[in-house]
Design an enzyme around this catalytic site. Structure first.
Site, PDB file in Angstrom:
ATOM      1  N   CYS A 216       0.826  -1.204   0.000  1.00  0.00           N
ATOM      2  CA  CYS A 216       0.000   0.000   0.000  1.00  0.00           C
ATOM      3  C   CYS A 216       0.864   1.259   0.000  1.00  0.00           C
ATOM      4  CB  CYS A 216      -0.956  -0.014   1.187  1.00  0.00           C
ATOM      5  SG  CYS A 216      -0.141  -0.031   2.790  1.00  0.00           S
ATOM      6  N   CYS A 377      -6.169 -31.428  23.068  1.00  0.00           N
ATOM      7  CA  CYS A 377      -6.207 -30.025  23.492  1.00  0.00           C
ATOM      8  C   CYS A 377      -7.279 -29.349  22.648  1.00  0.00           C
ATOM      9  CB  CYS A 377      -4.831 -29.364  23.343  1.00  0.00           C
ATOM     10  SG  CYS A 377      -4.214 -29.295  21.657  1.00  0.00           S
TER      11      CYS A 377
END
Length: 417
Positions: A216, A377
């Site tokens: 950008c 997990c």
């Protein structure tokens, strides 16, 4: 192996202990049940359970710039338990047009730390960890402590690094990009169930020729477009963490801010990549299941030392194992290595808790070395670390594929990621 000691020290110093803490918001009571999140909790299908899953989640945001800024704002406001922020840049005057976390008096201040300060001030329920480093091969270990990655970086090199590091750990990635008047965002997950695996390399198989990487700074970007895309990315994160809605897995949304249009494109794994993935998985399973004959055990012998971790157990196989255990036809230990608050919000019945085992502690409950162990997990990385330790001690150990999220989806969650 973890590298980059200075970077790791800075992260720990800035963010304190890694962990999703559900803490008092200063007004009494559990913040999950308080007024702060009442508008989310009242959403149909959301409720306290989804808010609890957010509070127990760990999200790593790569890049605190135009996209990372609104993502961080909305995830902090939504009550995500732990936010990690990776950015080695400093606040510049040109950032202020779109990077809404920063102020003019912070020019020259590290973005990761400035963003962390914003989160701490905005929502004390959130644990924030600043990583003021560049994500590289040396610092990719940072992903080990998180359940999901947001890629708001502005370079192809970082996008490929995030994609590969996340794929290695089985982590979903919410990705976005903005340039001039256009923006894109999607969800990638190399370990997605039901043959839905797709990642950044399926969208961009190779970097641009000659190293071209237009930013950008070269061509400009519409500031509000960053907010639009970043807010969309934050929404995808919430959906993935709660199991609600239909995440953008295999779909890419393109926003044309100048024309005021949105369009969706389908994305699928290329056949040659699917075949390569299957080959790798077959080789891994074969390698995991082949224990040297000298290490074989019998019912009357102690467990062998130095085993390899066995093949993953999927949700269907675990369901069968649990059923067999209930009828006395099988015996194994289901080990949950998530933190206590994660277990309290949702867990698999009949498991044994070992909070932080394999990642932040080597302490665990006593286990029968003659019994098989299945570790889980949230999504897999922490369970794999624990499984490595157990295998080194001679346990017959496997990991639940996809972790708690994969289990919940298989049990009939509203959608699949």
């Amino acid at each position: 192996m973890r590298h980059g000691g200075d970077a790791r020290g800075a992260a720990v110093h800035d963010g304190g202990v890694h962990g999703a803490g559900v803490r008092d918001d200063g007004h009494g009571g559990d913040p999950v049940e308080g007024e702060r999140y009442s508008r989310s909790v009242r959403l149909p299908g959301f409720g306290l359970g989804s808010q609890g899953r957010l509070a127990a989640s760990r999200v790593l945001v790569v890049g605190a710039g135009g996209l990372g800024a609104p993502v961080i704002q909305y995830l902090a406001a939504s009550g995500v338990g732990t936010l990690g922020i990776v950015d080695d840049d400093a606040v510049d005057l040109s950032n202020l047009q779109r990077q809404v976390l920063f102020r003019p008096d912070q020019l020259g201040f590290p973005k990761a730390r400035a963003a962390a300060d914003w989160v701490r001030a905005a929502n004390p329920d959130v644990t924030v960890v600043a990583h003021p480093v560049r994500l590289s091969d040396r610092t990719a270990y940072l992903l080990d402590d998180y359940d999901l990655v947001v890629d708001g970086s502005d370079s192809f090199d970082t996008c490929y690094l995030v994609a590969d590091a996340a794929a290695e750990r089985g982590l979903p990635v919410v990705w976005g990009s903005v340039n001039r008047w256009d923006g894109q965002f999607s969800v990638f997950w190399d370990d997605a169930p039901d043959a839905r695996a797709v990642d950044y390399r399926d969208l961009h198989p190779a970097p641009p020729a000659s190293g071209w990487d237009e930013s950008c700074a070269d061509v400009g970007v519409l500031g509000p477009l960053c907010g639009t895309v970043g807010a969309g990315m934050a929404g995808e994160v919430v959906k993935l963490l709660t199991g609600l809605g239909d995440p953008l897995l295999g779909r890419v949304v393109t926003v044309d801010a100048l024309g005021g249009t949105w369009r969706e494109s389908r994305l699928a794994r290329a056949p040659h990549r699917a075949e390569a993935r299957a080959t790798v998985n077959d080789a891994r399973r074969a390698s995991s299941s082949s224990v040297p004959e000298a290490q074989a055990t019998t019912a009357d012998a102690p467990a062998a030392r130095g085993r390899r971790v066995g093949p993953d157990v999927d949700a269907a196989e675990l369901t069968t194992l649990l059923g067999a255990r209930a009828t006395g036809d099988a015996d194994f230990t289901l080990l949950d290595v998530r933190e206590v608050d994660e277990h309290d919000f949702a867990h698999i019945s009949g498991d044994v808790q070992a909070p932080g085992y394999g990642t932040r502690t080597r302490q665990r409950p006593e286990l029968d070395p003659a019994q098989r162990v299945v570790v889980y997990c949230a999504r897999g990385p922490r369970a794999r670390a624990a499984a490595d330790l157990l295998a080194g001690e001679g346990f017959d150990v496997s990991v639940l594929h996809g972790g708690m999220l994969g289990w919940q989806l298989a049990q009939g969650a509203p959608t699949r990621p």
